[in-house]
Design an enzyme around this catalytic site. Sequence first.
Site, PDB file in Angstrom:
ATOM      1  N   GLU A 177       0.797  -1.231   0.000  1.00 52.76           N
ATOM      2  CA  GLU A 177       0.000   0.000   0.000  1.00 52.76           C
ATOM      3  C   GLU A 177       0.828   1.279   0.000  1.00 52.76           C
ATOM      4  OE1 GLU A 177      -3.152   0.127  -0.413  1.00 52.76           O
ATOM      5  OE2 GLU A 177      -3.612  -2.005  -0.216  1.00 52.76           O
ATOM      6  N   SER A 188     -18.593 -34.214 -17.659  1.00 50.24           N
ATOM      7  CA  SER A 188     -19.551 -34.382 -18.760  1.00 50.24           C
ATOM      8  C   SER A 188     -20.790 -33.505 -18.637  1.00 50.24           C
ATOM      9  CB  SER A 188     -19.990 -35.849 -18.832  1.00 50.24           C
ATOM     10  OG  SER A 188     -18.904 -36.681 -19.146  1.00 50.24           O
TER      11      SER A 188
END
Length: 823
Positions: A91, A374
């Site tokens: 920061e 699938s």
Amino acid sequence: MGAHQERRRRRRALLFLVLGFAGIGGLLRLWIGPLPDPEGLFGRAPVPGVRILDRQGRLLYEIAPPHQGGHTWVPLSRIPRACVQATLATEDARFYEHPGVDPIAILRALWMNLRGEGSPSGASTIPQQIARALLLEPDERTARTLRRKVREALLALELSRRYGKDELLEIYLNTVFYGHFAYGLEAAARTYFGKHAGELDTAECALLAGLPQAPSRYDPLTRPEAAEERRQQVLRLMVRHGFLSPEEAAIAAAERLRFASVPFPIHAPHFVMAIREALAAQFGEEAMFQEGLVVTTTLDLAWNEAITGILRHHLAEINRPRPDRPGAGARNGAVVVLDPQTGEVLAWVGSPDYFDATISGAVDGVRIPRQPGSALKPFTYAMAFDPHSGPLLTPASLLWDLPQTFIPAEGEGYQPINYDRRYHGPVSARVALASSLNVPAVAVLEQVGVPRLLDLLDRLGVQLPGPPTRYGLSLTLGGGEVRLLDLTAAYAALASGGRRVTPILIREIRDRHGRWRARAEPTPGPQVLDPRVAFLITDILKDPDARTLGFGAWSPLRLDRPAAVKTGTSSDWRDNWTIGYTPDWVVGVWIGNVDQTPLREVSGVTGAAPIWHAVMELLHRGRPARDFPVPEGVRRMTVCALSGKLPTPDCPQTREEWFIEGTEPKEADDLYRRWRIDRRTGGLAGPDTPPEAVEERVMIMWPPRAWKWAQENGFPLPPRVEQEGGKGAGGLRWVSPPAGAIYRQAPSLPPEAQRLLVELYWTGERIPRSVRVEIDGQPWMEWTSPPYRAWWLLIPGTHIFQATAELEEGEVIPAPSLRIEVR
């Protein structure tokens, strides 16, 4: 006299200059406006919380406003040094050097933005962030204006004048927002790791330090991959700024994190977190607390708690070792329930236990991307059934489940195999989809095209990560990652006649005075699929007879009412899915492990399906059974069961099938042929065969690529086929590549990674001494025993493949030559 006038002129000019600056200063002060008093950081009056209710009005959770409620202040001396360093590196690396505003960081951020590179640490210093979060009003904090920046900078300078650096750092670490209701490091440690801030290690500090810039984007509970990338970035910043050595950073980077939260009173916690994110997006992180919102959601708490119990019970069952199999090792699971007509979410269970750190229970299985196996196949077939694009298939179409080589965009060719590791020969598209056969699904996607499937999924709301070029033919078998919520909503579109279904979580929002602030009004989504196509897919997925080949006659997929359902199992056994629907509800289930540990001896039908079955029984208790409506434009007719064409007297079995009008078969069956056989020799009867020795038999006219499968599975080949190969000695036939095939090289992959499987088989009792293959007239490969199989590097152009088999006595038997093209 002249000197005196000059002095008067200079005094007037100085006076005007002073007045001018004073006027400009006054205008600036007027423009900037009065600044809040930094002494009043925590002196603001408390604001009401946000109450989140289920659809019956039962309280799920009350969100306390920032810095109120159970917020715990931790002195800087008790905060781990690694957390302080990670925060500074991310920061404000020059925090201890600048006076509150960092001009160097501002110039660096401007330069990187001009170059389009972005900045890993923004230009706002820690004092500026404190000023914005604690001193500016909520509506001003998000304003992207020069005035807000100037006011923020002035307040940062004043904060730095009044407070020491360590005091400001302590204020920041105790007030910054980390996501998931967590304001301050102590709350973040308890929320994400179930521990106190003082117990955090370097790897955990790095993850938390990366959250404040974008808590939702880097949320480890819903976007673990993005969170991990962000953690690695923070560790690199710590190395860059001298807080860690590369060796220390490597140790922290390799640590596997476990996520959980300290228990607190809350119902449906994963759902509540999703609601909170939606409110923050709609009203703003701070503004949503200004009106005392009461949020009525779509969730049914009673169902949600019952489904949580079902999930826990079935996970315990499949994890219990038995004499015939080990435990499945499935620690995580998730269930979501949607109304297919409205999109309302009735249940949202993200894990068996939100507060269990051993399973990373706080991670939301409803929203993390996983491989669906699938479960994407129905959408592949939907594209093939679409009458606006051909169609390529009908549910009656004959497909071949045989060994087949595909060249996907990923590069090297591969041969998909079925879950049971067997090939089933000729099957209808109905059986291929219902029984989840892999080779036909890949063959269908090859015809449909991967871009069209990606486009359909996108229009249904299923977002896959990365560029479209990343995906190839394996996509239909689960070669991508999707969220359970998105895929369940896509199945809801099938249940709703092809219309897109967008999940709705909130029914209405009122303020503390009972006034409406927002209200959901479900409306039909856009028509994505032809309703007739959606019906065909639904009819196949609800057909218990069609799924018998893959799942048996009785399985957890069968209910006491019509229900369409599909399973999925990822190729690496890490993910189990079952998603299915009735006209009333859509239920999606996923089980697996958040840490990607593979499961043991469990598939979609044995793992997720029993959970789906139990949830469906719960939801439909006391409800009459309903079938899916038949749309206009479809008709049912009789076809030959195997070929899907019009039946002839020689077709031994017929069945009923649905067709979209205009796609009905118009050709008579030609798979079954009647042959005149000489019963003395077993060969074809000729002109000299006595009438009493002639026998008529109906046999399947197998295509050449199915001869090998037919022989291996005990099906007789027609006499004409048996006699091919030279005096009954045998025959040499191609398995791959098919004649006339066209292959396209993937430009994104190196040429050496793109290969084609070349395979032949021998139809005869005597094994050849050798089998040789020539390509374009040049010797390429020779085998002295089966299997006759090798990989050939793709080369652009047209190529002629020739093969011969040499028997022990020297007889040479050729295979038909074939031509392919590589583009």
